[in-house]
Motif scaffolding. Structure first.
Motif, PDB file in Angstrom:
ATOM      1  N   ASP A  56       1.082  -1.057   0.006  1.00 15.20           N
ATOM      2  CA  ASP A  56      -0.062  -0.212  -0.228  1.00 15.20           C
ATOM      3  C   ASP A  56       0.681   1.087   0.272  1.00 15.20           C
ATOM      4  N   VAL A  57       0.621   1.584  -0.817  1.00 16.25           N
ATOM      5  CA  VAL A  57       2.199   2.838  -1.543  1.00 16.25           C
ATOM      6  C   VAL A  57       1.694   4.678  -1.967  1.00 16.25           C
ATOM      7  N   ASP A  58       1.406   5.560  -1.277  1.00 17.12           N
ATOM      8  CA  ASP A  58       1.600   7.427  -1.609  1.00 17.12           C
ATOM      9  C   ASP A  58       2.512   7.150  -2.400  1.00 17.12           C
ATOM     10  N   LEU A  59       1.365   7.769  -4.046  1.00 17.08           N
ATOM     11  CA  LEU A  59       1.796   8.032  -4.634  1.00 17.08           C
ATOM     12  C   LEU A  59       2.299  10.417  -4.771  1.00 17.08           C
ATOM     13  N   ASN A  60       3.381  10.464  -4.775  1.00 20.29           N
ATOM     14  CA  ASN A  60       3.235  11.665  -5.065  1.00 20.29           C
ATOM     15  C   ASN A  60       3.505  12.678  -5.692  1.00 20.29           C
ATOM     16  N   LEU A  61       2.552  13.307  -6.454  1.00 21.36           N
ATOM     17  CA  LEU A  61       2.575  13.705  -7.684  1.00 21.36           C
ATOM     18  C   LEU A  61       2.585  15.101  -8.242  1.00 21.36           C
ATOM     19  N   THR A  62       3.102  15.893  -8.816  1.00 21.55           N
ATOM     20  CA  THR A  62       3.426  17.466  -9.316  1.00 21.55           C
ATOM     21  C   THR A  62       3.133  17.526 -10.696  1.00 21.55           C
ATOM     22  N   PRO A  63       2.889  18.407 -11.048  1.00 23.43           N
ATOM     23  CA  PRO A  63       2.331  19.327 -12.685  1.00 23.43           C
ATOM     24  C   PRO A  63       3.866  19.017 -13.412  1.00 23.43           C
ATOM     25  N   ASP A  64       3.322  18.271 -15.059  1.00 21.92           N
ATOM     26  CA  ASP A  64       4.334  18.306 -15.304  1.00 21.92           C
ATOM     27  C   ASP A  64       5.326  16.938 -15.105  1.00 21.92           C
ATOM     28  N   ALA A  65       5.097  15.595 -13.672  1.00 26.27           N
ATOM     29  CA  ALA A  65       5.374  14.584 -13.296  1.00 26.27           C
ATOM     30  C   ALA A  65       5.980  13.790 -14.005  1.00 26.27           C
ATOM     31  N   ALA A  70       7.273   6.667 -14.987  1.00 26.25           N
ATOM     32  CA  ALA A  70       8.002   7.214 -14.484  1.00 26.25           C
ATOM     33  C   ALA A  70       8.025   6.517 -12.960  1.00 26.25           C
ATOM     34  N   LEU A  71       7.358   7.560 -12.166  1.00 29.37           N
ATOM     35  CA  LEU A  71       6.735   7.385 -10.926  1.00 29.37           C
ATOM     36  C   LEU A  71       6.459   5.972 -11.157  1.00 29.37           C
ATOM     37  N   LEU A  72       5.232   5.671 -11.595  1.00 26.42           N
ATOM     38  CA  LEU A  72       4.572   4.178 -11.957  1.00 26.42           C
ATOM     39  C   LEU A  72       5.588   3.354 -11.720  1.00 26.42           C
ATOM     40  N   SER A  73       6.506   3.554 -12.596  1.00 30.35           N
ATOM     41  CA  SER A  73       7.178   1.947 -13.005  1.00 30.35           C
ATOM     42  C   SER A  73       8.113   1.592 -11.033  1.00 30.35           C
ATOM     43  N   THR A  74       8.181   3.094 -10.396  1.00 33.64           N
ATOM     44  CA  THR A  74       8.586   2.285  -9.354  1.00 33.64           C
ATOM     45  C   THR A  74       8.811   1.384  -8.623  1.00 33.64           C
ATOM     46  N   ASP A  77      10.195  -8.144 -12.762  1.00 36.01           N
ATOM     47  CA  ASP A  77       9.158  -9.062 -13.398  1.00 36.01           C
ATOM     48  C   ASP A  77       8.158  -9.787 -13.310  1.00 36.01           C
ATOM     49  N   VAL A  78       7.291 -10.047 -14.287  1.00 42.05           N
ATOM     50  CA  VAL A  78       6.402 -10.287 -14.597  1.00 42.05           C
ATOM     51  C   VAL A  78       5.641 -11.321 -14.255  1.00 42.05           C
ATOM     52  N   VAL A  79       6.118 -12.532 -14.096  1.00 48.71           N
ATOM     53  CA  VAL A  79       5.632 -13.315 -13.456  1.00 48.71           C
ATOM     54  C   VAL A  79       5.811 -12.728 -11.953  1.00 48.71           C
ATOM     55  N   ARG A  80       6.022 -11.924 -11.643  1.00 53.02           N
ATOM     56  CA  ARG A  80       6.147 -12.205  -9.774  1.00 53.02           C
ATOM     57  C   ARG A  80       5.119 -11.310  -9.740  1.00 53.02           C
ATOM     58  N   ARG A  81       4.744 -10.568 -10.631  1.00 53.69           N
ATOM     59  CA  ARG A  81       3.295  -9.844 -10.102  1.00 53.69           C
ATOM     60  C   ARG A  81       2.345 -10.254 -10.192  1.00 53.69           C
ATOM     61  N   ARG A  82       2.201 -11.567  -9.973  1.00 49.60           N
ATOM     62  CA  ARG A  82       0.723 -12.552  -9.836  1.00 49.60           C
ATOM     63  C   ARG A  82       0.681 -12.477  -8.784  1.00 49.60           C
ATOM     64  N   ASP A  83       1.464 -12.977  -8.359  1.00 51.50           N
ATOM     65  CA  ASP A  83       1.462 -12.704  -6.533  1.00 51.50           C
ATOM     66  C   ASP A  83       1.666 -11.205  -5.522  1.00 51.50           C
ATOM     67  N   VAL A  84       1.518 -10.382  -6.133  1.00 51.03           N
ATOM     68  CA  VAL A  84       1.825  -8.783  -5.791  1.00 51.03           C
ATOM     69  C   VAL A  84       0.606  -8.112  -5.255  1.00 51.03           C
ATOM     70  N   LEU A  85      -0.129  -7.416  -4.581  1.00 50.65           N
ATOM     71  CA  LEU A  85      -1.544  -7.156  -4.364  1.00 50.65           C
ATOM     72  C   LEU A  85      -0.424  -5.796  -3.929  1.00 50.65           C
ATOM     73  N   LEU A  86      -1.174  -5.022  -4.906  1.00 50.68           N
ATOM     74  CA  LEU A  86      -0.869  -3.627  -4.847  1.00 50.68           C
ATOM     75  C   LEU A  86      -1.932  -1.967  -4.706  1.00 50.68           C
ATOM     76  N   THR A  87      -1.894  -1.450  -3.793  1.00 50.12           N
ATOM     77  CA  THR A  87      -2.403  -0.156  -3.561  1.00 50.12           C
ATOM     78  C   THR A  87      -2.045   0.737  -3.989  1.00 50.12           C
ATOM     79  N   ILE A  88      -2.245   1.515  -4.709  1.00 45.38           N
ATOM     80  CA  ILE A  88      -1.642   3.156  -4.734  1.00 45.38           C
ATOM     81  C   ILE A  88      -2.231   4.143  -4.641  1.00 45.38           C
ATOM     82  N   ARG A  89      -2.177   4.886  -4.285  1.00 42.89           N
ATOM     83  CA  ARG A  89      -3.180   5.817  -3.597  1.00 42.89           C
ATOM     84  C   ARG A  89      -2.290   7.451  -4.575  1.00 42.89           C
ATOM     85  N   ALA A  90      -2.738   7.577  -5.754  1.00 46.12           N
ATOM     86  CA  ALA A  90      -2.150   8.269  -5.690  1.00 46.12           C
ATOM     87  C   ALA A  90      -3.123  10.378  -5.126  1.00 46.12           C
TER      88      ALA A  90
END
Length: 374
Positions: A249-258, A262-266, A271-284
């Protein structure tokens, strides 16, 4: 001098249904909880520990299905050289007499249920002092008997309990709180606690193990258990990862022209296979221009299907809209009129916050759809 090495775990919550989760992930989460039993056993064998202490909430309810109960006991009984010591917690308290009677009837010899607050010698000169929950809300500190419990001189004393060491709500009932210094006042070499689902060190002799398999976004990362070694000195405690699923559960702090891509990719594993076992909440949160916000939503949708679960929450993300942004939707006609109206509603300070958010989301969607048609 007596010594022992054991695994401390808790809050397996076997049989949890995950009813609020999407169908695509629910059954996998249910199965992962059962699989945690074998993973805990693997940790014990790898570290030459012959005992597993389960500090409550083995089952998610006081009425688990028969197959959950039977299959759990079968998994624990798979290695007869490994002994499981279990106390009832608040989700599966001793008030569930039928449950624990059936567990004791069906349990293999290496699974021991402790429903009475009395010392049990689990190895030579090593005593377990359990505090099983008689009811879901006991209304008192169930470890209060331990300081007066007699054990032979020089023996190791291990407490096993389920509950809070502090209250997080001013109006909460505090009568059942376990004193944070209970290990010291009871002469314990170690106090194994359950109830808190994240691993937590209360003091050098008091630990919450956390759940071996996460079941919510409150604690980031995979579940774990603790490997504990006692030899008369300070406990040696090692955290060992056991969870299959990685909850983030992560915060994604954004500003205009961001650079939203790239920020999302962090937060997106390469590893695409690993993502199957990841539960991700992004709070923009923060502020983006309309095209950037559309880019963010599109980028999230592009990778969403590779995750066990991906939630991109944008309710707290403000949007800056310039005249040219609406031109990208339409320069005129009904579509432009709709865009102008949605922008007006989204910026209307007299409107409710809910109505403003609905209008903003509709404008985001309209912009994204317009780009798909380009």
């Amino acid at each position: 001098m007596p010594s022992i090495r054991f695994v401390h775990t808790s809050d397996l919550h076997l049989g949890k249904r995950f009813g609020t989760m999407p169908d695509t992930i629910r059954s996998r989460l249910v199965e992962a909880r059962h699989e945690a039993i074998a993973r805990i056993a693997d940790v014990a064998r790898a570290d030459d520990a012959r005992h597993v202490l389960v500090a409550g909430d083995t089952f998610d309810t006081e009425t688990p299905s028969d197959n959950v109960r039977v299959q759990a006991l079968a998994a624990m009984g798979a290695d007869p050289e490994l002994t499981w010591w279990i106390i009832p917690g608040n989700h599966d308290s001793a008030a569930a007499e039928t449950l624990w009677e059936r567990v004791e009837e069906d349990a293999p010899s290496n699974v021991r249920v402790l429903t009475k607050p009395e010392p049990v010698e689990i190895a030579h000169q090593v005593f377990l002092l359990p505090a099983p929950l008689p009811h879901r809300f006991p209304g008192r500190d169930l470890t209060d008997w331990i300081p007066g419990a007699a054990t032979p001189e020089g023996a190791l004393r291990i407490g096993l309990a389920h509950g809070r060491v502090q209250s997080f709500h001013e109006d909460a009932d505090t009568r059942d709180i376990i004193p944070p210094n209970r290990a010291a006042t009871a002469g314990l070499d170690y106090l194994a606690l359950g109830d808190w689902h994240g691993a937590l060190t209360v003091d050098p002799r008091t630990y919450y193990s956390g759940t071996p398999e996460r079941d919510r976004f409150k604690h980031n990362g995979p579940g774990s258990c603790l490997v504990v070694t006692l030899d008369g000195g300070s406990p040696q405690v090692e955290t060992v990862e056991t969870g299959r699923f990685d909850w983030q559960d992560v915060d994604l702090n954004l500003t205009p022209d961001a650079d939203v891509g790239a920020l999302l990719s962090t937060h997106v594993p390469a590893d695409v296979v690993r993502r199957r076992d990841v539960l991700l909440t992004i709070r923009a949160n923060g502020t983006l221009r309309l095209p950037e916000k559309g880019e963010l939503i599109t980028a999230g949708n592009t990778v969403a299907d590779s995750f066990g679960l991906l939630r991109l929450l944008t309710d707290d993300l403000s949007t800056e809209v310039e005249a040219g942004d609406l031109d990208a939707i339409a320069s005129g006609g009904a579509l432009r009129s709709a865009a102008d109206l949605l922008l007006k509603e989204a910026e209307d300070e007299a409107a409710s916050e809910r109505d403003r958010q609905i209008a903003a989301r509709a404008l985001d969607r309209l912009w994204t759809l317009a780009q798909e048609d380009v």
